[in-house]
Scaffold this active site. Structure first.
Site, short mmCIF file in Angstrom:
data_model
loop_
_atom_site.label_atom_id
_atom_site.label_comp_id
_atom_site.label_asym_id
_atom_site.label_seq_id
_atom_site.Cartn_x
_atom_site.Cartn_y
_atom_site.Cartn_z
N ASN A 1 11.56 -8.90 7.06
CA ASN A 1 11.89 -8.22 8.30
C ASN A 1 11.38 -9.06 9.47
OD1 ASN A 1 12.90 -5.94 6.90
ND2 ASN A 1 10.83 -5.14 6.66
N ILE B 1 0.82 -1.21 0.00
CA ILE B 1 0.00 0.00 0.00
C ILE B 1 0.86 1.27 0.00
CG2 ILE B 1 -0.29 0.30 2.51
CD1 ILE B 1 -3.32 0.63 1.94
N HIS C 1 5.80 -12.10 5.99
CA HIS C 1 5.67 -11.67 4.59
C HIS C 1 7.05 -11.38 4.04
CE1 HIS C 1 5.39 -8.21 7.26
NE2 HIS C 1 6.02 -7.51 6.32
N HIS D 1 9.02 -9.05 1.14
CA HIS D 1 8.93 -7.93 0.22
C HIS D 1 9.67 -8.29 -1.06
CE1 HIS D 1 7.78 -4.80 3.33
NE2 HIS D 1 8.24 -5.76 4.11
N GLU E 1 6.61 -4.45 10.91
CA GLU E 1 5.44 -3.69 11.38
C GLU E 1 4.20 -4.58 11.45
OE1 GLU E 1 4.97 -0.36 8.79
OE2 GLU E 1 6.83 0.58 9.44
P1 AMP Z 1 7.06 -4.83 7.47
O1 AMP Z 1 7.67 -3.54 7.96
O2 AMP Z 1 8.08 -5.77 6.90
O3 AMP Z 1 6.19 -5.48 8.51
O4 AMP Z 1 6.16 -4.42 6.25
C1 AMP Z 1 4.77 -4.26 6.32
C2 AMP Z 1 4.33 -3.70 5.00
O5 AMP Z 1 2.93 -3.88 4.87
C3 AMP Z 1 4.61 -2.20 4.82
O6 AMP Z 1 5.45 -2.01 3.70
C4 AMP Z 1 3.22 -1.61 4.63
O7 AMP Z 1 3.21 -0.55 3.70
C5 AMP Z 1 2.42 -2.81 4.14
N1 AMP Z 1 0.99 -2.77 4.39
C6 AMP Z 1 0.37 -2.53 5.57
N2 AMP Z 1 -0.98 -2.60 5.41
C7 AMP Z 1 -1.19 -2.91 4.11
C8 AMP Z 1 -2.37 -3.12 3.33
N3 AMP Z 1 -3.60 -3.03 3.87
N4 AMP Z 1 -2.22 -3.42 2.02
C9 AMP Z 1 -0.98 -3.52 1.47
N5 AMP Z 1 0.16 -3.32 2.16
C10 AMP Z 1 0.06 -3.02 3.46
#
Ligand code: AMP
Length: 116
Positions: free
Chosen positions: A86, A30, A99, A101, A94
């Site tokens: 991460n 997002i 997941h 990337h 976060e």
């Molecule tokens: P991380 O910091 O590795 O946990 O990455 C979490 C990622 O999820 C971040 O890059 C956010 O921008 C992404 N993210 C959070 N909510 C959503 C959503 N609803 N749709 C798509 N990406 C999301």
């Protein structure tokens, strides 16, 4: 409570999905930080990389196969890309649903400086 990614898998939240099967979903981040920024997520709610068990080996391999397929479909198979997981606070995680990337479409900068 279901993670934000489980809610996407269940169709409760919108996402730009590029791949989905019974084990893995992939969709556009997002808040993209690169021209191509895809998240590859196991359907199973594994909170972090530190929670992976031997029974998850199959789905982790599948995540890599999906990453390759999506990268090729989005036109960055030849130019290359970076795959990042991460883990927890110090890893910058976060969303506590495992997941990966997939980042590409331009040169990704160094994360760890190379020794000369
Ligand atoms: P991380 O910091 O590795 O946990 O990455 C979490 C990622 O999820 C971040 O890059 C956010 O921008 C992404 N993210 C959070 N909510 C959503 C959503 N609803 N749709 C798509 N990406 C999301």
């Amino acid at each position: 409570m279901a993670s934000v990614f489980t809610r996407i898998i269940q169709g409760e939240l919108p996402a730009r999905i590029v791949f989905q099967d019974e084990r893995v979903i992939a969709f556009h981040d997002i808040h993209p930080v690169m021209p191509v920024h895809i998240l590859i997520v196991p359907v199973k709610e594994i909170p972090t990389a530190d929670d992976i068990t031997p029974e998850d080996e199959g789905v982790l391999g599948h995540m890599l196969v999906v990453a390759q397929k999506v990268a090729r479909e989005l036109g960055i198979g030849d130019s290359g890309y970076r795959l990042i997981i991460n883990c927890k606070h110090d890893g910058g995680q976060e969303v506590y649903h495992l997941h990966m990337h997939l980042l590409g479409g331009q040169r990704v900068g160094p994360i760890i400086a190379k020794r000369s």
